[in-house]
Design a protein around this motif. Structure first.
Motif, mmCIF file in Angstrom:
data_model
loop_
_atom_site.group_PDB
_atom_site.id
_atom_site.type_symbol
_atom_site.label_atom_id
_atom_site.label_comp_id
_atom_site.label_asym_id
_atom_site.label_seq_id
_atom_site.Cartn_x
_atom_site.Cartn_y
_atom_site.Cartn_z
ATOM 1 N N ASP A 139 0.861 -1.139 0.089
ATOM 2 C CA ASP A 139 -0.011 -0.170 -0.068
ATOM 3 C C ASP A 139 0.838 1.402 -0.222
ATOM 4 O O ASP A 139 0.424 2.223 0.318
ATOM 5 N N TRP A 144 -4.903 1.190 1.017
ATOM 6 C CA TRP A 144 -5.210 0.079 1.128
ATOM 7 C C TRP A 144 -6.599 -0.856 0.951
ATOM 8 O O TRP A 144 -6.802 -1.959 0.535
ATOM 9 N N ARG A 171 5.677 -3.094 6.344
ATOM 10 C CA ARG A 171 4.344 -3.515 6.219
ATOM 11 C C ARG A 171 4.232 -5.005 6.676
ATOM 12 O O ARG A 171 4.096 -5.932 5.912
ATOM 13 N N GLN A 174 -0.040 -6.843 6.288
ATOM 14 C CA GLN A 174 -0.939 -6.983 5.323
ATOM 15 C C GLN A 174 -1.208 -8.337 4.669
ATOM 16 O O GLN A 174 -2.161 -8.829 4.286
#
Lengths: 252, 252
Positions: A139, A144, A171, A174
């Motif tokens: 993202d 997102w 990240r 995710q």
């Protein structure tokens, strides 16, 4: 301007997975531009100037390569896998569109390469044997909610899903969130493939199920492939199973 | 059983787009099995037995190759593009799953190749620069309502869409129907790429818009790429435009 720029796909890592055309482009280059580990894959030789840069500076790197080409140099921008798949080619053309008008007159070519999902699929059988898609789970460049909306759409449409950039230190959550979304749509026994550094010395390939997927290790060098309803395992005595996706879809 | 079977991706056509590993697999083969035009791409040499067959007999061809390998031969099954993308690898593993138990003990490998959408994208710029998918438009192996449901889903999710097997003499209307569906979801000025026989002597590449797409010629050797909202043209004086898709998606 007599220079040129070629964006070269190095494939997943092993030199044998480079195309002959990509090899010729590397041999002809005077300047090599790219992310540190990709530049390091190309052997040094007299007359080859190396410009290795950090990750996440794609547009700066593209502009630098275009400036070199505009000054008359024969430049190769190196990219892992295929340069057109979540790699440097789009950054180069974005820089062309917003850069010096003269850059549009440069000879810019792209040498395709074996992208990670194809290399991973070949190691296991034919998991991409039906309709499939490639999504970046990062993202950094898209919100997102766009990532999750796309993921839900392709899961419901029963495509095999290759997830690029599944996770990084910046990240960390995710990929787990993606598995939770998938678990709401696909069966727990759906095959999930983690393919890391395919064809490189540190290659690690793991086949698990959606129910167990959140326990498998992954990093930025991993491509994750979520099977579809037609993705099957072929067990083999004493060996890893083959994984393939049926070409046919039954009438509903 | 000491034979082996390698499913080899020949890439889009030009010998320079073959990987070195695929070339070695062809050089090592004793038997070459495949669809007539793919077998014809591999030069004859002493000791190489050629088994060329018609299209649409994939499972028979796969079983024949497995029988040869089981008899001790070193067999290469050749496929255009990448063998794992709408090509022979899935047929081989389907034949393994439903065939002789001993076939599971054979050494079966897949040599990946440059699939048509990657070769086409490289010729034009970076049209697959964002999230994308590959769909077969053929309803030989899946019902047409499944094809259209998948197409609608990925169009609404704003993925770039590569359409394989877009049209044939037996399926003349599906591509037009797909453009009609796309026209209801994407803007008329969306770039559409027709890439036929990329890297072969009869290569023909055409960039048009969704509004004009139904007038462009296509056949089974064509891959059609439908752009997404972030797909852009870069005009160039006296030359074909570059086409690329933005890596980033703006917040909505």
């Amino acid at each position: 301007m007599t220079g040129s720029l070629t964006v070269v796909g190095l494939g997943p890592g092993d030199a044998g997975l480079l195309t002959e055309s990509a090899r010729r482009a590397l041999d002809a280059a005077e300047d090599l531009v790219g992310y540190v580990p990709y530049v390091a894959r190309v052997p040094e030789r007299p007359g080859l100037v190396r410009h290795a840069s950090d990750n996440r500076v794609e547009i700066d790197r593209a502009r630098h390569a275009l400036e070199l080409a505009a000054s008359g140099r024969r430049v190769a921008v190196v990219s892992g896998g295929d340069p057109g798949v979540f790699a440097m080619a789009a950054a180069v053309f974005e820089a062309v569109e917003h850069g010096e008008p003269g850059w549009r007159d440069l000879t810019i070519t792209v040498e395709p390469g074996i992208t990670a999902m194809l290399a991973a699929a070949a190691r296991l059988g034919a998991p991409l044997g039906g309709d499939f898609c490639a999504l970046s789970l990062s993202d950094n460049l898209k919100p997102w909610p766009v990532v999750t909306a796309r993921l839900e759409a392709v899961l419901r449409a029963d495509l095999v899903v290759a997830l690029y950039n599944p996770i990084s230190s910046a990240r960390p959550w995710q990929l787990g969130a993606a598995f939770e979304i998938a678990a709401g749509i696909r069966a727990p026994e759906t095959p999930v493939i983690f393919a890391r550094a395919v064809s490189r010395p540190d290659e690690a390939i793991r086949v698990t199920t959606l129910a167990e997927a959140s326990h498998a290790p992954a990093d930025m060098a991993t491509v994750v492939i979520l099977g579809a309803s037609g993705t099957r395992l072929i067990p083999r005595a004493g060996k890893a199973p083959y994984v393939y996706t049926l070409r046919s879809v039954a009438a509903v």
